[in-house]
Design a protein around this motif. Structure first.
Motif, mmCIF file in Angstrom:
data_model
loop_
_atom_site.group_PDB
_atom_site.id
_atom_site.type_symbol
_atom_site.label_atom_id
_atom_site.label_comp_id
_atom_site.label_asym_id
_atom_site.label_seq_id
_atom_site.Cartn_x
_atom_site.Cartn_y
_atom_site.Cartn_z
ATOM 1 N N ILE A 260 0.842 -1.210 0.000
ATOM 2 C CA ILE A 260 0.000 0.000 0.000
ATOM 3 C C ILE A 260 0.871 1.252 0.000
ATOM 4 O O ILE A 260 0.648 2.187 -0.786
ATOM 5 C CB ILE A 260 -0.944 -0.005 1.223
ATOM 6 C CG1 ILE A 260 -1.988 -1.110 1.076
ATOM 7 C CG2 ILE A 260 -1.625 1.357 1.379
ATOM 8 C CD1 ILE A 260 -2.832 -1.324 2.317
ATOM 9 N N VAL A 261 1.859 1.295 0.898
ATOM 10 C CA VAL A 261 2.741 2.465 0.976
ATOM 11 C C VAL A 261 3.540 2.622 -0.314
ATOM 12 O O VAL A 261 3.703 3.738 -0.828
ATOM 13 C CB VAL A 261 3.688 2.365 2.186
ATOM 14 C CG1 VAL A 261 4.679 3.526 2.187
ATOM 15 C CG2 VAL A 261 2.895 2.356 3.479
ATOM 16 N N ALA A 262 4.024 1.511 -0.852
ATOM 17 C CA ALA A 262 4.785 1.555 -2.106
ATOM 18 C C ALA A 262 3.936 2.137 -3.230
ATOM 19 O O ALA A 262 4.409 2.970 -4.024
ATOM 20 C CB ALA A 262 5.267 0.155 -2.480
ATOM 21 N N THR A 263 2.684 1.719 -3.303
ATOM 22 C CA THR A 263 1.776 2.225 -4.346
ATOM 23 C C THR A 263 1.537 3.724 -4.186
ATOM 24 O O THR A 263 1.586 4.485 -5.170
ATOM 25 C CB THR A 263 0.435 1.473 -4.286
ATOM 26 O OG1 THR A 263 0.650 0.079 -4.473
ATOM 27 C CG2 THR A 263 -0.513 1.991 -5.364
ATOM 28 N N LEU A 264 1.288 4.160 -2.951
ATOM 29 C CA LEU A 264 1.041 5.583 -2.702
ATOM 30 C C LEU A 264 2.269 6.428 -3.020
ATOM 31 O O LEU A 264 2.155 7.509 -3.620
ATOM 32 C CB LEU A 264 0.621 5.789 -1.244
ATOM 33 C CG LEU A 264 -0.745 5.221 -0.857
ATOM 34 C CD1 LEU A 264 -0.979 5.373 0.638
ATOM 35 C CD2 LEU A 264 -1.848 5.915 -1.644
ATOM 36 N N VAL A 265 3.448 5.950 -2.610
ATOM 37 C CA VAL A 265 4.684 6.689 -2.890
ATOM 38 C C VAL A 265 4.900 6.803 -4.395
ATOM 39 O O VAL A 265 5.274 7.872 -4.904
ATOM 40 C CB VAL A 265 5.896 6.004 -2.224
ATOM 41 C CG1 VAL A 265 7.204 6.629 -2.717
ATOM 42 C CG2 VAL A 265 5.805 6.123 -0.711
ATOM 43 N N PHE A 266 4.641 5.710 -5.121
ATOM 44 C CA PHE A 266 4.836 5.742 -6.567
ATOM 45 C C PHE A 266 3.833 6.683 -7.247
ATOM 46 O O PHE A 266 4.202 7.466 -8.134
ATOM 47 C CB PHE A 266 4.699 4.334 -7.143
ATOM 48 C CG PHE A 266 4.956 4.260 -8.617
ATOM 49 C CD1 PHE A 266 6.260 4.297 -9.116
ATOM 50 C CD2 PHE A 266 3.906 4.185 -9.511
ATOM 51 C CE1 PHE A 266 6.499 4.255 -10.484
ATOM 52 C CE2 PHE A 266 4.137 4.133 -10.885
ATOM 53 C CZ PHE A 266 5.444 4.171 -11.368
ATOM 54 N N LEU A 267 2.582 6.620 -6.826
ATOM 55 C CA LEU A 267 1.552 7.456 -7.438
ATOM 56 C C LEU A 267 1.788 8.939 -7.196
ATOM 57 O O LEU A 267 1.500 9.779 -8.065
ATOM 58 C CB LEU A 267 0.169 7.057 -6.914
ATOM 59 C CG LEU A 267 -0.359 5.690 -7.351
ATOM 60 C CD1 LEU A 267 -1.687 5.390 -6.676
ATOM 61 C CD2 LEU A 267 -0.507 5.633 -8.873
ATOM 62 N N PHE A 268 2.301 9.274 -6.015
ATOM 63 C CA PHE A 268 2.504 10.674 -5.668
ATOM 64 C C PHE A 268 3.988 11.055 -5.682
ATOM 65 O O PHE A 268 4.408 11.991 -5.019
ATOM 66 C CB PHE A 268 1.926 10.951 -4.273
ATOM 67 C CG PHE A 268 0.430 10.805 -4.208
ATOM 68 C CD1 PHE A 268 -0.395 11.822 -4.650
ATOM 69 C CD2 PHE A 268 -0.143 9.642 -3.729
ATOM 70 C CE1 PHE A 268 -1.775 11.692 -4.597
ATOM 71 C CE2 PHE A 268 -1.515 9.500 -3.663
ATOM 72 C CZ PHE A 268 -2.342 10.527 -4.106
#
Length: 277
Positions: A260-268
């Protein structure tokens, strides 16, 4: 540094230090999100010292047993003393490997890999290996009495990977230890005890700032004290929480969190300013 920043950084460091989710990545992300900054490397070291104090107090009986057995082995080579003697040696070996790697590669790794995209990738890799070790690998049952020099070398090399932001120190040492055939309890215990010499060794880098008062001048006594206390308390909670979940084979929760954190960091990633850290 404001009191709010001191509280947030203390909480983040304490909670994430001993969970397999990378405290360094979370400190970088939180600083970028709130546009925070602190005076140099020494403040981060101070927070790590608060975390290691929690480990020392939590494992105080184990440490006394290891130290006592180590020195007693020179005069009484019982099975128990032998086990503690070599357990201490294995901690030294793994620490030495990590120390050499840190001296040689830490600056390069920090400059090269401290980007949102790479941190997201590293967190995702951590999550993937947590799933593999829990769902697809037959767990070992070797205790510290069956540990070998090979185990200490392999775990030490695994810990070197944690120099990369996003790869958790506790996560890599736990995963590598379990891959090597150690029981979950032994791998966790070795991982936590290994954090003591590693963090204390890195704290040498901050001695000048601590002695000269430069850190206090830039940060403030109240903010430093508050961060230290909060980090200590949160670290203790993190240790207890992690040990309980590992015993219940719940590493999957940490894996999902990493994804989840990896996805959020990548998206933003374009919104996270990490250039100044």
């Amino acid at each position: 540094m404001s009191l709010f920043e001191a509280i947030i950084l203390g909480l983040v460091q304490g909670i994430t230090e001993f969970l397999p989710i990378s405290s360094s990545a979370h400190l970088i992300i939180v600083q970028a999100m709130f546009d925070m900054s602190f005076a140099g490397f020494s403040f981060e070291i101070l927070l790590h010292l608060a975390s290691v104090l929690a480990v020392i107090l939590y494992y105080r009986r184990d440490l006394i047993e290891i130290i006592r057995g180590f020195f007693a082995y020179f005069t009484n080579r019982s099975t128990q003393n032998k086990s503690m003697f070599f357990f201490a040696i294995y901690l030294v070996v793994a620490t030495a490997i990590t120390g050499v790697a840190g001296i040689l590669f830490e600056d390069y790794i920090s400059d090269t890999f401290k980007t949102p995209t790479f941190i997201a990738l590293a967190l995702a890799i951590t999550g993937l290996f947590l799933i593999i070790i829990e769902r697809f690998v037959k767990l070992g049952n070797r205790t510290e009495k069956e540990m070998t020099f090979t185990d200490s070398i392999v775990i030490g090399l695994g810990q070197c990977l944690a120099l990369i932001p996003g790869l958790s120190r506790s996560g890599t040492t736990l995963i590598v230890g379990m891959f090597a055939g150690l029981s979950k309890e032994t791998a966790v215990r070795f991982s936590f005890l290994l954090s003591i010499p590693v963090i204390l060794g890195s704290s040498v880098l901050a001695i000048d700032d601590l002695i000269s008062g430069a850190l206090l001048e830039h940060t403030g006594m109240l903010e430093l004290s508050l961060s230290f206390v909060i980090t200590f308390i949160a670290s203790w909670i993190g240790i207890v929480f992690f040990i309980n979940l590992v015993r219940k084979s719940k590493l999957i929760y940490f894996a999902l969190y990493c994804f989840i954190v990896a996805t959020l960091v990548f998206l933003f990633r374009d919104s996270l300013n990490m250039s100044g850290m």
